[in-house]
Enzyme design. Structure first.
Site, short mmCIF file in Angstrom:
data_model
loop_
_atom_site.label_atom_id
_atom_site.label_comp_id
_atom_site.label_asym_id
_atom_site.label_seq_id
_atom_site.Cartn_x
_atom_site.Cartn_y
_atom_site.Cartn_z
N SER A 41 0.82 -1.19 -0.22
CA SER A 41 0.18 0.00 0.01
C SER A 41 0.83 1.24 0.01
O SER A 41 0.38 2.41 0.08
CB SER A 41 -0.82 0.09 1.24
OG SER A 41 -0.27 -0.05 2.29
N ASN A 128 -2.05 -2.06 13.45
CA ASN A 128 -3.43 -1.84 13.68
C ASN A 128 -3.74 -0.43 14.39
O ASN A 128 -4.73 0.16 13.97
CB ASN A 128 -4.39 -3.10 14.26
CG ASN A 128 -3.99 -4.36 13.40
OD1 ASN A 128 -3.18 -4.37 12.47
ND2 ASN A 128 -4.33 -5.39 13.96
N THR A 173 -38.63 28.06 -8.19
CA THR A 173 -38.89 26.46 -7.84
C THR A 173 -39.24 25.93 -8.85
O THR A 173 -39.90 26.30 -9.55
CB THR A 173 -40.03 26.42 -6.38
OG1 THR A 173 -41.23 26.97 -7.27
CG2 THR A 173 -39.85 27.26 -5.55
N HIS A 174 -38.84 24.44 -8.95
CA HIS A 174 -39.03 23.82 -10.05
C HIS A 174 -38.58 24.21 -11.31
O HIS A 174 -39.12 24.02 -12.64
CB HIS A 174 -40.59 23.12 -10.38
CG HIS A 174 -41.32 22.95 -9.15
ND1 HIS A 174 -41.54 21.55 -8.62
CD2 HIS A 174 -41.79 23.75 -8.18
CE1 HIS A 174 -42.10 21.84 -7.47
NE2 HIS A 174 -42.46 22.89 -7.35
N SER A 295 -14.24 25.60 -27.19
CA SER A 295 -14.47 24.37 -28.11
C SER A 295 -13.20 24.04 -29.01
O SER A 295 -12.99 25.22 -29.57
CB SER A 295 -15.80 24.36 -28.65
OG SER A 295 -15.74 23.24 -29.83
N LYS A 301 -17.59 29.06 -28.96
CA LYS A 301 -18.22 28.55 -27.50
C LYS A 301 -17.45 29.22 -26.33
O LYS A 301 -16.06 29.35 -26.47
CB LYS A 301 -17.80 27.06 -27.54
CG LYS A 301 -18.87 26.36 -28.44
CD LYS A 301 -20.56 26.76 -27.97
CE LYS A 301 -20.66 25.97 -26.60
NZ LYS A 301 -20.81 24.20 -26.97
N ASN A 303 -17.41 27.88 -22.76
CA ASN A 303 -18.35 26.75 -21.92
C ASN A 303 -17.89 26.88 -20.43
O ASN A 303 -16.94 27.38 -20.01
CB ASN A 303 -17.70 25.27 -22.39
CG ASN A 303 -18.15 25.15 -23.82
OD1 ASN A 303 -19.38 25.64 -24.38
ND2 ASN A 303 -17.59 24.54 -24.43
N GLU A 308 -19.16 22.61 -14.52
CA GLU A 308 -19.65 21.25 -14.99
C GLU A 308 -18.56 20.46 -14.06
O GLU A 308 -19.10 19.30 -13.83
CB GLU A 308 -19.35 21.31 -16.53
CG GLU A 308 -20.46 22.02 -17.48
CD GLU A 308 -20.23 22.04 -18.86
OE1 GLU A 308 -20.58 21.32 -19.42
OE2 GLU A 308 -19.23 22.81 -19.21
N TYR A 335 -9.49 -5.43 13.66
CA TYR A 335 -8.95 -5.06 12.56
C TYR A 335 -9.24 -5.94 11.45
O TYR A 335 -8.88 -7.35 11.75
CB TYR A 335 -7.39 -4.72 12.66
CG TYR A 335 -6.76 -4.49 11.42
CD1 TYR A 335 -6.99 -3.21 10.82
CD2 TYR A 335 -6.13 -5.35 10.79
CE1 TYR A 335 -6.43 -2.82 9.56
CE2 TYR A 335 -5.34 -5.09 9.66
CZ TYR A 335 -5.56 -3.73 8.93
OH TYR A 335 -5.01 -3.36 7.84
N GLN A 340 -7.43 -1.66 4.92
CA GLN A 340 -6.32 -0.78 4.07
C GLN A 340 -7.04 0.00 2.90
O GLN A 340 -6.48 0.90 2.31
CB GLN A 340 -5.48 -1.86 3.59
CG GLN A 340 -4.04 -1.31 2.81
CD GLN A 340 -3.21 -2.38 2.61
OE1 GLN A 340 -2.48 -2.80 3.50
NE2 GLN A 340 -2.93 -2.67 1.36
N LYS A 343 -8.11 4.24 2.99
CA LYS A 343 -7.19 5.51 3.00
C LYS A 343 -7.52 6.28 1.72
O LYS A 343 -7.77 7.39 1.83
CB LYS A 343 -5.78 5.21 2.90
CG LYS A 343 -5.26 4.99 4.49
CD LYS A 343 -4.03 4.42 4.76
CE LYS A 343 -4.19 2.96 4.52
NZ LYS A 343 -4.81 2.15 5.42
#
Ligand code: ARG
Length: 473
Positions: A41, A128, A173-174, A295, A301, A303, A308, A335, A340, A343
């Protein structure tokens, strides 16, 4: 596990050197290289080198207090650990391919440098309790630094809200125009949500506040180890009350990832508004060019990529939460090596949030609201509630008032005009309708809402004052 035979023979060059591992005493054979790939690891947990070394330094103090190390040994060990820390900080590559994880790597490097004394470091400790300690330290520090990043975002929001405190926009709203609100009020809605995100980060940090060292593998250290002293050195406010709990559970990491996922969802919500509002159809806002991109094909464009991407990252943040949750949900309560896997999602959430919070704060700083365009698009229908409320003031029950205004809106739609422009006859049910029609503006609507927490300018002013106090700006 007790009674288990030797590991099966691994043929050919799939076998690693038997001498390498610090736990290798009872083994005749080395680990298969395939198994090494699964097991090692270090590629990711090397991020914990500071926490690991600081944990070891505090642990050494605990061992001295327990009589395991002499003062001279402690001094030598601390000097050795400090040097390893400094070298790693300086970017020296001290790791070797056989190092299984950061804990073993640090111990190996130390032992190579200070000789036999290095082998005393792991007394009364297991990886541990060590790994739980390291990750808790990391979570606590990162929660604090993320909180600071959230505060920086709130500062950017606050400044924008001050700038646009009296500019009106449609409240939705909506995604339908609903009632007029001040842009400042809209922006501050994020400020207050972020206050709760900060509280969630603090809570996660508090949940990670019990120090595991002294728990050993699961049953507790057998040496008279001074846990209080070690905890104080590491800044843990509490000791874990149970050694199995301390080594088994990762609820605090989940809480942190949960806080991160919730914060990610909020960032995504605002990012979505800004994406929508920067379309040609809305044209409410302009993001600074530095937070957009062009773009490769279409020259016209611009963007809103920053927004996003931030919206997209919320999926990743939720993924980190579900990833660890899924690992944990069926584990025997002690443990297990599965842990492991705790993380990487934590690291990823920290790194993802840091960059998203920074970009969001800067992008908001760059944001311009096109107030004339916004005003032009505000629909008078948003004043329908105010007209109904007016009838209520004149003694009409609200349900009837709603009905009367609803009929007027229906007629207006038939004639393709605003209800404010209907002929006088259609306003006949409204007492003193002629005078009231003139009063009925978007600002009038907003100013009727000076209730605490409402959009009225008095309320927005009060929110801004409170926000200023919180930020200390
Ligand atoms: N690398 C391990 C982890 O991250 C350290 C603990 C290993 N403990 C053990 N008994 N094998 O969880």
């Amino acid at each position: 596990m007790a009674g288990q035979g030797k590991t099966s023979k691994v043929k050919g060059n799939g076998k690693a050197k038997p001498a390498g591992k610090l736990w290798q005493g009872r083994f005749q054979e080395g680990m298969a290289s395939s198994m090494e790939s699964l097991s090692i690891s270090l590629s990711f947990d090397r991020k914990l080198f500071r926490e690991d070394i600081e944990g070891s330094m505090a642990h050494a103090h605990g061992l001295k207090a327990a009589g395991v190390l002499t003062a001279a040994e402690l001094g030598k060990m601390l000097a050795g650990l400090k040097k390893v820390l400094a070298d790693l900080e300086a970017g020296m590559d001290l790791f070797q391919p056989g190092d299984e994880d950061i804990h073993m790597a640090v111990e190996r490097i130390l032992s190579e440098r200070i000789g036999a004394l290095g082998k005393k470091l792991h007394t009364g400790r297991s990886r541990n309790d060590q790994v739980a300690t390291d990750l808790k330290l990391y979570v606590r520090r990162q929660a604090e630094s993320l909180e600071a990043a959230v505060t920086a975002l709130q500062t950017a929001i606050y400044r924008k809200a001050v700038q646009y405190r009296t500019a009106l926009m449609p409240g939705y709203t909506h995604v339908q125009q609903a009632q007029p609100v001040y842009i400042g009020h809209y922006l501050l809605s994020f400020f207050w949500a972020l206050e709760r995100d900060k509280a969630r980060l603090r809570n996660a940090s508090a949940s990670a506040g019990q120090m595991p060292l002294g728990s050993g593998a699961l049953a507790g250290s057998a040496f008279p180890y001074k846990r209080e002293l070690v905890a104080a050195r590491l800044g843990f406010p509490e000791l874990s009350p149970n050694s199995i709990d301390a080594t088994a559970h990762r609820d605090w990491a989940l809480e942190f990832l949960g806080a991160g996922a919730i914060l990610g969802a909020l960032l995504s919500n605002y990012a979505e508004d800004f994406v929508l509002w920067s379309t040609q159809e809305f044209a409410y806002i302009e993001l600074g060019e530095a937070y957009t991109s062009g773009s490769s094909m279409m020259p016209q464009k611009k963007n809103p990529d920053s927004m996003e991407l931030i919206r997209g990252k919320s999926g990743r943040l939720l993924g980190n939460f579900t990833r660890l949750f899924t690992v944990m949900k069926g584990l025997p309560h002690a443990y297990d090596r599965d842990l492991q896997e705790d993380k990487e999602p934590v690291f990823d959430t920290v790194e993802t949030l840091q960059v998203c919070l920074t970009v969001m704060a800067e992008a908001i700083g760059s944001l311009k609201f096109r107030t004339e365009e916004i005003e032009r698009k505000m629909h008078p229908g948003m004043l329908a509630t105010d007209l109904a409320d007016y009838l209520v003031d004149k003694g009409v029950p609200f349900r009837d008032a709603h009905h009367i205004v609803g009929r007027m809106i229906g007629k207006a739609e038939e004639r393709k005009v605003s209800f404010l422009d209907l002929p006088e006859a259609d306003w006949s049910e409204i007492p003193e309708g002629k005078a009231f029609r003139k009063k009925l503006t978007f600002a009038y609507s907003a100013e009727r809402r000076n209730i605490q927490g409402g959009t009225g300018s008095g309320s927005v002013k009060a929110q801004l004052a409170q926000a200023k106090r919180i930020l200390g700006v």
